[in-house]
Design a protein around this motif. Structure first.
Motif, PDB file in Angstrom:
ATOM      1  N   ILE A  41      44.940  89.461   4.498  1.00 37.30           N
ATOM      2  CA  ILE A  41      43.924  89.034   3.004  1.00 37.30           C
ATOM      3  C   ILE A  41      43.920  87.914   2.243  1.00 37.30           C
ATOM      4  N   MET A  42      44.840  87.518   2.231  1.00 36.79           N
ATOM      5  CA  MET A  42      45.320  86.390   1.140  1.00 36.79           C
ATOM      6  C   MET A  42      43.929  85.013   1.609  1.00 36.79           C
ATOM      7  N   TYR A  43      44.184  84.771   3.175  1.00 40.44           N
ATOM      8  CA  TYR A  43      43.173  83.698   3.565  1.00 40.44           C
ATOM      9  C   TYR A  43      41.867  84.312   4.093  1.00 40.44           C
ATOM     10  N   LEU A  44      41.945  85.751   4.523  1.00 43.64           N
ATOM     11  CA  LEU A  44      40.472  86.103   5.153  1.00 43.64           C
ATOM     12  C   LEU A  44      39.966  86.917   3.624  1.00 43.64           C
ATOM     13  N   ARG A  45      40.747  86.654   2.528  1.00 46.57           N
ATOM     14  CA  ARG A  45      39.214  88.400   1.815  1.00 46.57           C
ATOM     15  C   ARG A  45      39.491  87.791   0.107  1.00 46.57           C
ATOM     16  N   LEU A 267      32.061  82.121  -0.689  1.00 45.20           N
ATOM     17  CA  LEU A 267      33.435  82.722  -1.618  1.00 45.20           C
ATOM     18  C   LEU A 267      33.161  84.247  -0.622  1.00 45.20           C
ATOM     19  N   THR A 268      31.539  84.199  -0.700  1.00 47.38           N
ATOM     20  CA  THR A 268      31.185  85.812  -0.258  1.00 47.38           C
ATOM     21  C   THR A 268      31.202  85.625   0.814  1.00 47.38           C
ATOM     22  N   GLU A 269      30.211  84.563   1.577  1.00 48.95           N
ATOM     23  CA  GLU A 269      30.015  84.206   3.891  1.00 48.95           C
ATOM     24  C   GLU A 269      30.822  83.935   4.258  1.00 48.95           C
TER      25      GLU A 269
END
Length: 745
Positions: A41-45, A267-269
């Motif tokens: 989650i830290m890396y991907l979200r 950050l979103t895409e």
């Protein structure tokens, strides 16, 4: 006030199985915990989180999420420093505090959640690998299978070896974070704008919170290694709280870097936006792979140890007890690891775990919640046996439990309900198995505290609105006089209290033997489905013993209000027997004498005849007893006949109207029946009218000073001769039973 036991005085070794070769705090608790916290989650979200709520909102989410985990860590630390935590981690803590049923109800789902988590993490590793190397895109399942088998082989080989492997993974994560910290902006400063403080209008705050929260729930990875630690009571609190603190610091810094180096769109895409920002982008890939592999290793190490503890405590069916065996000097659960590997491989082959992933999260959160509850209850009761060196106020643990419950509902209310139903189902299954544990738990202390509060608030004034029979059954040997106990159970419906009492000759038993006999009788009564207390006393004769019981038995205002005893035909004992009835009545107790017809018993349990003498005194109590019988399971739907004898037909007309009106007012479904004597004696009418009844209720006259009550009682017995099973009822003179019937305030 929370007291941190970083320096503890030397203590004797409480667990001979602890070995200097066990894992320490850093390798056994801190490392697996921090590696699970710093996960995918830290890396991907995390970029998506910052984009939606800004770095200000991100800091709020991190603080709120970590607060719940921190409170849980405090609860874990309190329990861990009170007792030696053996194999099983969270399951062991819960079962030793809240009982084996609660521990098993949480432990079984926790095992499957951890076993299936292995598949989740290895599938995530395979997916990220195939995204980075397109040539592997068609072999994703195969890569996940190979990875699953590899981490299982590492766990089977040695927990120490697996922990050493996690050091390399930690190095990769540290390298990725340093590379990110020394990275560069990927968006011009003018394009970043003011959104980075509060985010843009996107997903609601609580939706973003639900996505992020699993990132801080990795503390069980260290707790589950409890059986492999040199000193669990020291390593668990230090390692767990240190991992929570380090994770919090990292998560508080990352949003600022993300918000000041990338714009909303990036950050979103772009899930791997950290790779673009980092000084060495591939270090982020190493971190992602390390995060998934470390989480898989933590799960494959923890799940078999929970399974091993469940098997050793007898929670699992007898056919699976072999899963409790350990191997080697470190007692490693190899059989459990092979079973866990099978579960994980099956899940990898299915491939799509999206449907059950939310339920797995609920199982982890329910474990945290129950751990908080355990610490809160232990702290609230303040039992002398609960003496943790790490003291936590009980209300902080309660806040942690409420926080976990709130987060479960916020993340996925449907999954929370499904998880709750599964946990409740397992609890009921375990309760029905009547598991026996070799340890005490907090439930008895909780019941004692509730009983104390209830008794102190009960008051001394009898309350007609809430009256129930609290019955003292003078049964003698209950095996030989079971109908007495059966009748008492029918009166109480397991709502009032029953005490099965026996009077033994003086000197026939010492106190230890009496306690042993009480235990055997209690077990016998419980096996026959009756909830009852048991009391045994010694006395020169049974009548003196009965009087002593009534005089001394009870707790504060909670004393028996009704005495149920069997009839006695022995003429040599009649005078003492009747004297005892008179004494019981003077002590303001209602007395019920059970006169059994041994040939008929209770027959069909379909008809109860109540011979009416008026609503006051005996009449009110007899009607109440008849009503309680007909609403019990075995007497369900029985017909109550309210019988009254009058001298002639003229009196009968008025009596019928009055009796029918009374029956309607009382709403008991009783049928009134007025009988005309026409000069016939009452005993003749009684035997003729009630010969088909299953139970007959007759009132007894109150014993009077100077009256020969034994002579009266002899006539009463003669009158009841030949009747079906009969109750002689003598109501306590100072209680208004008619108000119970009429519902008066």
């Amino acid at each position: 006030m929370v007291r941190f036991p970083w320096r503890r005085p030397p203590q004797p070794d409480p667990n001979p199985s602890e070995s200097p070769s066990g894992l320490g705090t850093f390798g056994g608790v801190f490392t697996p915990s921090i590696l699970t916290i710093l996960g995918v989650i830290m890396y991907l979200r995390f970029g998506w989180v910052v984009a939606n709520v800004g770095w200000g909102g991100s800091l709020a989410i991190v603080t709120l999420s970590t607060s719940i985990t921190f409170l849980t860590g405090l609860s874990i630390s309190a329990i861990a420093t009170d007792r030696v935590v053996r194999v099983g981690g969270a399951y062991y803590m819960i079962s030793r505090s809240l009982g084996i049923e609660t521990g098993g109800a949480v432990g079984i789902p926790l095992y499957f959640a951890q076993a299936l988590s292995v598949a989740l993490y290895t599938l995530g590793f395979a997916e990220s690998l195939s995204n980075s190397f397109p040539a592997l895109s068609n072999t994703q399942t195969l890569v996940a299978l190979i990875t699953t088998i590899a981490v299982a082989a590492l766990a089977v080989k040695s927990a120490n070896l697996a922990i050493r492997a996690q050091y390399f993974i930690m190095a990769a994560i540290v390298l990725s974070l340093l590379s990110f910290a020394f990275g560069h902006p990927i968006t011009a400063e003018s394009d970043i704008g003011a959104w980075n403080v509060s985010g843009r209008v996107g997903e609601p705050f609580w939706v973003v919170f639900a996505v992020f929260f699993p990132a801080v729930t990795g503390i069980m990875s260290g707790v589950n290694m409890s059986g492999d630690l040199r000193d669990p009571s020291k390593s668990i609190p230090i390692g767990t709280l240190s991992a929570i603190g380090v994770g919090y610091l990292i998560y508080m810094v990352l949003p600022v870097f993300l918000a000041t180096r990338a714009d909303f769109t990036a950050l979103t895409e772009n899930p791997l936006v950290m790779r673009d920002i980092a000084l060495w982008g591939d270090a982020i890939l190493l971190g992602v792979w390390g995060a998934t592999l470390s989480s898989a290793l933590g799960s494959i190490l923890g799940a078999p140890r929970v399974l091993q503890a469940l098997a050793r405590d007898g929670v699992l069916p007898r056919s699976l007890r072999w899963l409790g065996q350990g191997h080697g000097p470190d007692d490693e659960p190899r059989y459990g690891t092979f079973v866990t590997l099978g579960v994980a491989v099956a899940a990898v082959c299915v491939g799509d775990l999206n449907l059950i992933a939310p339920v797995l999260t609920m199982f982890f959160l329910s474990t945290y919640m129950v751990l908080n509850v355990a610490a809160a209850v232990e702290g609230f009761l303040q039992s002398p046996s609960f003496r943790p060196t790490f003291r936590v106020p009980w209300f902080l643990s309660l806040v942690g439990a409420l926080g976990c419950l709130s987060v479960m509902v916020l993340i996925n209310a449907v999954a929370a309900v499904v998880a709750a139903i599964l946990v409740a189902g397992i609890y009921v299954w375990l309760e029905r198995r009547e598991l026996q544990s070799a340890w005490g738990d907090v439930r008895r202390g909780l019941w004692v505290e509730l009983a104390r509060l209830a008794i102190l608030n009960l008051g001394d004034t009898p309350d007609t609105k809430n009256w129930r029979p609290n019955i003292l059954v003078l049964s003698g040997a209950p095996m030989r006089r079971w109908p007495l106990i059966e009748l008492a159970a029918a009166f109480t419906h397991n709502r009032g209290l029953i005490t099965v009492a026996s009077v033994l000759p003086s000197g026939s038993r010492d106190l230890a033997q009496q306690a042993s006999l009480e235990s055997k009788i209690r077990e016998y009564v419980a096996k026959r489905g009756v909830q009852a207390l048991v009391r045994i006393v010694t006395a020169p004769d049974p009548f003196v013993g009965a009087e002593r019981l009534v005089e001394a038995y009870g707790l504060g205002p909670l004393v028996p209000n009704t005495v149920l005893l069997g009839d006695s035909e022995r003429e040599d004992l009649r005078r003492d027997y009747c004297k005892s009835i008179a004494t019981l009545h003077r002590s303001r107790r209602s007395v019920i004498v059970f006169r059994e017809n041994p040939e008929l018993g209770f027959r069909n349990r379909r008809r109860i005849d109540v011979w009416w003498g008026g609503l006051q005194s005996n009449g009110g109590l007899m009607l109440l007893l008849a009503y309680l019988l007909r609403t019990s399971d075995r007497w369900r739907g029985a017909t109550i006949y309210l019988k009254l004898v009058v001298p002639n037909e003229t009196a009968a007309q008025a009596a019928r109207a009055n009796l029918e009106n009374l029956a309607q007012q009382l709403r008991m479904g009783a049928l009134s029946q007025v009988l005309v004597s026409d000069g016939r004696p009452f005993p003749e009418i009684l035997r003729e009218s009630s010969r088909a009844a299953d139970l007959v209720c007759l009132g007894m006259a109150q014993p009077r000073e100077g009256q020969d009550f034994s002579e009266y009682y002899s006539r009463l017995q003669g009158m009841a001769s030949g009747l079906p099973t009969t109750l002689f009822v003598l109501a306590a003179s100072d209680f208004a039973f008619e108000e119970v019937l009429q519902g008066k305030e």
